[in-house]
Design an enzyme around this catalytic site. Structure first.
Site, PDB file in Angstrom:
ATOM      1  CB  SER A  12    -158.460  84.211  10.258  1.00 28.91           C
ATOM      2  OG  SER A  12    -158.142  85.281   9.402  1.00 28.91           O
ATOM      3  CD  GLU A  30    -159.182  89.734   7.092  1.00 27.72           C
ATOM      4  OE1 GLU A  30    -160.234  90.381   7.058  1.00 27.72           O
ATOM      5  OE2 GLU A  30    -158.088  90.205   6.744  1.00 27.72           O
ATOM      6  CE1 TYR A  62    -162.612  83.205   6.594  1.00 23.32           C
ATOM      7  CE2 TYR A  62    -161.253  85.038   7.332  1.00 23.32           C
ATOM      8  CZ  TYR A  62    -161.413  83.697   7.076  1.00 23.32           C
ATOM      9  OH  TYR A  62    -160.373  82.817   7.319  1.00 23.32           O
TER      10      TYR A  62
HETATM   11  O1  F7E Z   1    -156.695  90.083   0.120  1.00 22.96           O
HETATM   12  C1  F7E Z   1    -156.477  93.468  -1.274  1.00 22.96           C
HETATM   13  C2  F7E Z   1    -157.648  93.129  -0.373  1.00 22.96           C
HETATM   14  O2  F7E Z   1    -158.232  88.250  -0.589  1.00 22.96           O
HETATM   15  C3  F7E Z   1    -155.526  90.665   0.595  1.00 22.96           C
HETATM   16  C4  F7E Z   1    -157.712  84.635   3.456  1.00 22.96           C
HETATM   17  O3  F7E Z   1    -156.958  83.449   3.338  1.00 22.96           O
HETATM   18  O4  F7E Z   1    -155.966  85.758   4.653  1.00 22.96           O
HETATM   19  C5  F7E Z   1    -156.802  85.854   3.505  1.00 22.96           C
HETATM   20  O5  F7E Z   1    -157.624  87.024   3.570  1.00 22.96           O
HETATM   21  C6  F7E Z   1    -155.584  92.172   0.438  1.00 22.96           C
HETATM   22  C7  F7E Z   1    -156.904  92.809   0.910  1.00 22.96           C
HETATM   23  O6  F7E Z   1    -156.702  87.921   1.415  1.00 22.96           O
HETATM   24  C8  F7E Z   1    -157.475  92.737  -4.684  1.00 22.96           C
HETATM   25  O7  F7E Z   1    -158.558  94.233  -0.289  1.00 22.96           O
HETATM   26  C9  F7E Z   1    -156.531  94.375  -3.649  1.00 22.96           C
HETATM   27  O8  F7E Z   1    -156.622  93.994   1.609  1.00 22.96           O
HETATM   28  O9  F7E Z   1    -155.746  87.912  -0.821  1.00 22.96           O
HETATM   29  P1  F7E Z   1    -156.864  88.478  -0.057  1.00 22.96           P
HETATM   30  P2  F7E Z   1    -157.278  88.410   2.843  1.00 22.96           P
HETATM   31  O10 F7E Z   1    -158.546  89.164   2.688  1.00 22.96           O
HETATM   32  O11 F7E Z   1    -156.181  89.113   3.569  1.00 22.96           O
HETATM   33  C10 F7E Z   1    -156.636  85.683   5.917  1.00 22.96           C
HETATM   34  C11 F7E Z   1    -155.589  85.472   6.997  1.00 22.96           C
HETATM   35  C12 F7E Z   1    -157.730  84.695   5.933  1.00 22.96           C
HETATM   36  O12 F7E Z   1    -158.037  84.110   6.979  1.00 22.96           O
HETATM   37  C13 F7E Z   1    -158.573  84.573   4.707  1.00 22.96           C
HETATM   38  O13 F7E Z   1    -159.302  83.354   4.675  1.00 22.96           O
HETATM   39  O14 F7E Z   1    -155.504  92.484  -0.950  1.00 22.96           O
HETATM   40  N1  F7E Z   1    -156.776  93.401  -2.709  1.00 22.96           N
HETATM   41  N2  F7E Z   1    -156.965  94.000  -4.856  1.00 22.96           N
HETATM   42  C14 F7E Z   1    -157.361  92.366  -3.336  1.00 22.96           C
HETATM   43  N3  F7E Z   1    -157.764  91.173  -2.870  1.00 22.96           N
HETATM   44  C15 F7E Z   1    -158.308  90.294  -3.751  1.00 22.96           C
HETATM   45  N4  F7E Z   1    -158.694  89.072  -3.312  1.00 22.96           N
HETATM   46  N5  F7E Z   1    -158.456  90.608  -5.090  1.00 22.96           N
HETATM   47  C16 F7E Z   1    -158.063  91.818  -5.621  1.00 22.96           C
HETATM   48  O15 F7E Z   1    -158.204  92.082  -6.799  1.00 22.96           O
END
Ligand code: F7E
Length: 306
Positions: free
Chosen positions: A108, A110, A132
């Site tokens: 990832s 990440e 993660y």
């Molecule tokens: O967050 C911000 C949050 O949870 C994206 C997974 O598939 O991609 C994914 O990980 C961004 C972050 O995805 C909210 O803080 C703001 O900066 O959609 P996300 P992620 O963390 O980038 C990678 C490549 C993976 O491998 C993972 O498994 O958005 N954000 N407000 C928020 N995020 C969430 N979830 N919810 C909010 O309300």
């Protein structure tokens, strides 16, 4: 994708999910009759060895994980345990089975976390910012070690965010597209979000599974960064999604401090030139079309379920 290519597809599912098909297996509802599902768990090495020996797979795609970054801070123990040991168990079970199997590991973006260079490629050092991310670095290193130590055809795809109408509701893209459809239909008043300034390289999941498959068709295994090379903020995603239904996002977003992560990944952008050159891979759906596709699909979902 594999069924379309004529594969005989097997999957492992935890017993608890098999008992609750409607709720837990909705993404594969349309193809479930064409798959062979086996009750097994990443948490049980014995169950994995048994399955590998029974199926004798030609290709193994290991995507299973606790994949929600935000939740990994709340339950770091189970995230690290499942993601690290689960990957180790799969690799070890494959080694026992000693056959010409090809293995894919879902690494990832990440892993890059607090990025050391922009954009990120296969040689960019890792600096994970969450349990993660740490679990994925370990899975990546285990995969590399099994490739080098035991000559396993083991590849890692360092995939940047990949989205689609099948995305889980806890991830920000789907949370926004679903909220937009509900707000438009008067079912919700606003949406609570955390850090809307963070930027991601968002692509379409269907393009990305093609890249996974291409990696396993190569004579030699390797590691590949997969992404679009374009980054956008959460705010831009929200702006586009709301404008698509004629609304102004600023009237609906409420900031909720509880949704901020203890340590955030501010910006990610992929340099996937290696994949473009060696696999002949390139993304086919741009950011605007992806946002539109997700909003359209959720409007349709609401219409059918009203
Ligand atoms: O967050 C911000 C949050 O949870 C994206 C997974 O598939 O991609 C994914 O990980 C961004 C972050 O995805 C909210 O803080 C703001 O900066 O959609 P996300 P992620 O963390 O980038 C990678 C490549 C993976 O491998 C993972 O498994 O958005 N954000 N407000 C928020 N995020 C969430 N979830 N919810 C909010 O309300």
């Amino acid at each position: 994708m594999l069924l379309n290519k004529g594969y005989d597809v097997h999957g492992i599912v935890r017993r608890v999910a098999l008992e609750d098909e409607t709720h837990r297996l909705w993404r594969i509802r349309k193809i479930i009759d064409n798959l062979t599902l086996h009750a097994a768990s990443l948490e049980s090495y014995a169950s994995l060895v048994k399955i590998m020996q029974k199926i004798k797979p030609d290709e193994v795609y290991h995507l299973a994980a606790q994949s929600y970054v935000g939740y990994s801070f709340e339950d770091e123990f189970s995230t690290l345990n499942t993601n690290i040991n689960g990957t180790h168990y799969v690799l070890s079970a494959l080694k026992e089975f000693e056959q010409n199997v090809k293995y894919y590991f879902a690494a990832s973006s990440e892993m890059f976390g607090k990025v050391k260079e922009v954009p990120q490629n296969e040689l960019t050092p890792f600096y994970p910012r969450s349990p993660y991310g740490i679990s994925k670095v370990t899975g990546f290193e285990l995969t590399r070690n099994y490739r080098e130590a035991y000559n396993l055809h083991a590849s890692s795809g360092i995939l940047f965010n990949h989205e689609s109408p099948r995305r889980g509701f806890e991830f920000v893209t789907r949370k926004i597209s679903f909220a937009v459809a509900r707000i438009k239909n008067g079912m919700q008043k606003n949406i609570k979000l955390g850090n809307i300034l963070s930027k991601r390289d968002w692509g379409f999941a269907k393009d990305y599974v093609e890249a996974m498959w291409l990696m396993l068709q190569k004579e030699k295994p390797g590691d590949y960064v997969i992404g679009t090379g374009q980054e956008h903020s959460v705010e831009e995603f929200a702006n586009l999604a709301f404008s698509h239904v004629g609304l102004n996002y600023k009237d609906y977003i409420v900031t909720d401090k509880k949704l901020l992560r203890p340590s955030e990944v501010d910006s990610l952008i992929a340099d996937s030139s290696k994949a473009r050159k060696e696999l002949g891979w390139k993304p086919t759906v741009n950011f605007n079309d992806l946002v539109k596709m997700m909003v359209e699909s959720d409007l349709e979902y609401i219409k059918n379920n009203l």
